[in-house]
Scaffold this active site. Sequence first.
Site, short mmCIF file in Angstrom:
data_model
loop_
_atom_site.label_atom_id
_atom_site.label_comp_id
_atom_site.label_asym_id
_atom_site.label_seq_id
_atom_site.Cartn_x
_atom_site.Cartn_y
_atom_site.Cartn_z
N SER A 157 0.84 -1.20 0.00
CA SER A 157 0.00 0.00 0.00
C SER A 157 0.87 1.25 0.00
O SER A 157 0.38 2.35 0.27
CB SER A 157 -0.92 0.01 1.22
OG SER A 157 -0.15 -0.01 2.42
N ASN A 208 -1.04 -2.58 13.25
CA ASN A 208 -2.51 -2.47 13.31
C ASN A 208 -2.96 -1.24 14.09
O ASN A 208 -3.81 -0.47 13.62
CB ASN A 208 -3.11 -3.73 13.93
CG ASN A 208 -2.84 -4.97 13.08
OD1 ASN A 208 -2.31 -4.85 11.98
ND2 ASN A 208 -3.19 -6.12 13.59
N THR A 250 -42.36 22.97 -7.35
CA THR A 250 -42.49 21.60 -6.85
C THR A 250 -42.73 20.74 -8.09
O THR A 250 -43.34 21.23 -9.06
CB THR A 250 -43.65 21.42 -5.86
OG1 THR A 250 -44.87 21.74 -6.53
CG2 THR A 250 -43.52 22.31 -4.64
N HIS A 251 -42.24 19.55 -8.09
CA HIS A 251 -42.31 18.68 -9.27
C HIS A 251 -41.70 19.36 -10.49
O HIS A 251 -42.09 19.06 -11.62
CB HIS A 251 -43.75 18.26 -9.58
CG HIS A 251 -44.49 17.77 -8.38
ND1 HIS A 251 -44.45 16.47 -7.94
CD2 HIS A 251 -45.27 18.44 -7.48
CE1 HIS A 251 -45.19 16.35 -6.85
NE2 HIS A 251 -45.68 17.53 -6.54
N SER A 309 -18.95 25.39 -26.08
CA SER A 309 -18.90 24.20 -26.90
C SER A 309 -17.77 24.33 -27.91
O SER A 309 -17.47 25.42 -28.37
CB SER A 309 -20.24 24.03 -27.62
OG SER A 309 -20.08 23.22 -28.75
N LYS A 365 -22.87 28.71 -27.45
CA LYS A 365 -23.18 28.02 -26.20
C LYS A 365 -22.44 28.56 -24.99
O LYS A 365 -21.26 28.88 -25.06
CB LYS A 365 -22.84 26.53 -26.34
CG LYS A 365 -23.68 25.81 -27.36
CD LYS A 365 -24.98 25.33 -26.79
CE LYS A 365 -24.76 23.98 -26.10
NZ LYS A 365 -25.97 23.59 -25.38
N ASN A 405 -22.35 26.89 -21.27
CA ASN A 405 -22.86 25.72 -20.55
C ASN A 405 -22.45 25.74 -19.08
O ASN A 405 -21.34 26.15 -18.75
CB ASN A 405 -22.32 24.44 -21.19
CG ASN A 405 -22.74 24.30 -22.65
OD1 ASN A 405 -23.86 24.69 -23.01
ND2 ASN A 405 -21.84 23.79 -23.47
N GLU A 425 -22.58 20.86 -13.53
CA GLU A 425 -22.78 19.46 -13.92
C GLU A 425 -21.71 18.57 -13.29
O GLU A 425 -21.98 17.43 -12.89
CB GLU A 425 -22.77 19.34 -15.45
CG GLU A 425 -24.00 19.98 -16.07
CD GLU A 425 -23.84 20.25 -17.57
OE1 GLU A 425 -24.76 20.85 -18.13
OE2 GLU A 425 -22.80 19.89 -18.15
N TYR A 480 -7.98 -7.76 13.08
CA TYR A 480 -7.45 -7.08 11.91
C TYR A 480 -7.46 -8.01 10.72
O TYR A 480 -7.16 -9.20 10.83
CB TYR A 480 -6.00 -6.59 12.14
CG TYR A 480 -5.42 -5.96 10.89
CD1 TYR A 480 -5.62 -4.61 10.62
CD2 TYR A 480 -4.76 -6.72 9.93
CE1 TYR A 480 -5.16 -4.02 9.45
CE2 TYR A 480 -4.29 -6.16 8.75
CZ TYR A 480 -4.50 -4.80 8.52
OH TYR A 480 -4.05 -4.24 7.36
N GLN A 534 -6.71 -2.45 4.58
CA GLN A 534 -5.75 -1.62 3.84
C GLN A 534 -6.44 -0.90 2.67
O GLN A 534 -5.96 0.10 2.19
CB GLN A 534 -4.61 -2.52 3.32
CG GLN A 534 -3.55 -1.80 2.53
CD GLN A 534 -2.32 -2.66 2.35
OE1 GLN A 534 -1.58 -2.91 3.29
NE2 GLN A 534 -2.10 -3.14 1.14
#
Length: 498
Positions: free
Chosen positions: A36, A119, A164-165, A284, A290, A292, A297, A324, A329
């Site tokens: 590791s 450990n 809403t929605h 773009s 564009k 964006n 995002e 352990y 790890q």
Amino acid sequence: MSEDEPGAGANDGAESGTAVRRDRFSGGPARVFMSSLADDERIFAADVAVDRAHVVMLAEQDVIDDETAGDILAALDEVEAAGHDELSDGEDVHEAIETAVIDRVGPDGGRMHTARSRNDEVAACIRYRLREDLLTLVRTVVDARKQLLDVAAEHTETVMPGYTHLQPAQPTTVAHWIASYEQALQRDTARLLDAYGRVNRNPLGAAAFAGTPFDVDRERTAELLGFEGVVENSMDAAAARDALVEATAAAATLATTLSGLAEDVVVFANRGFVELSDDYASTSSIMPQKKNPDTMELVRGRTGDATAGLQGLLTTLKGLPRAYNRDLQRAGRHAWDAIDSVTESVAVATGAVVTADWPAEDLEAAAGEGFSTATGVADRLAMAGVPFRTAHEVVAAAAGEDYEGDAPDVEALAATAEDVLGEPLTEYVDRETLAATLSPAESVAMRDSRGGPAPEAVAAQLATARDVLADDRDALTEHREAVAAAADLLRSEVDGYV
Ligand code: ARG
């Protein structure tokens, strides 16, 4: 690396890593798989600190003599200065640092590992590093909240549509919208700080899991490392990673908050309700017109890193037996990925919001679209004594069966009201008052209940939010100072030996 070359420490292939547990394990095809070391760069500084605290404690407890402690601590200074990249190949950073110490000190360097195991060592390193990352994340969120509150204060009267929605619902304000996210970020901060309290505990002294016959002082290593208390049970101390889970869960929850904010901004940008600063937009490669909202995002997308981190961590930990297991790890990387991603997202999401332009006139016009003042009209009738359900019926009837989204005018409303109520509307409310409720700004101003969007209600929310922010800043400062004080203490104790 040969032992008669003290100080040499470059990555040097097959002979490296021989000082610790010499010939028992030569490696083999799985050597790289088991290592590791690369991941462990994250906990390199933590491991040096943990080694120092352990050695100081061992000397104070007369487990090792002061001279040996001094030699080991001097070697650790060199190892730290050389950095993680100079460590020889090895199973992990703990072994590699120990090897580097033994290379410099000789066999007595091996006394560093008395009364401990990797450990409890790695558990301490993870907690030590995680605590720093949590404080960085909390500071980022606290700074973000301050900026959001400042911008919200400028927009308590900037009326905008609320949804809403994802359908136009009722008018609100930009300040109310921003404050809603700041409020969620308050809770996210609280969760992170709460996790901090359980992260910041000392597992050292647990050794492999079963404690040690040496007279270790676990409170002392806690003090030297700035941990507030010890993880009591040595088996739990070596095995537990729930503090990592908790911190990652808090980060993933925060990411989810940010993803909602990002999605709102994407939608608002689509509708022309917000103009992002060029710094937070992209264009773009083919479509020149564009602009964006890529940053938002990506904030939304990065929530995937955070939830994946949490999922990965929990999946790694699920069903592990005491005490352990090497699976552990693979735990840290999930948490680090999640926390890093979220930390970067906070500043970007907030930056986009606080540098954006909110076109007030367009927003207010849009806020009236879709008869979004309908609830306000019904509320007004109900406040004048009409049962709310009847008021609702009046407004629905006025909107008409062939309702196409426009608000009825006051004449239509009055006529319908009189039809439904069977008496003149003026018995209840004058036309001017009713007409006013058709305005989005009036609709907002009416809704002055605690937590509502009316400018004075939002001002009260912002004031409370500033108080909470000040408390969170104090908590952060207190933690930072405690950590810094412990680092100073450890350094001065080390200086007493080298
Ligand atoms: N690199 C190991 C880890 O991260 C350190 C502990 C190794 N302990 C062991 N018993 N093999 O978990």
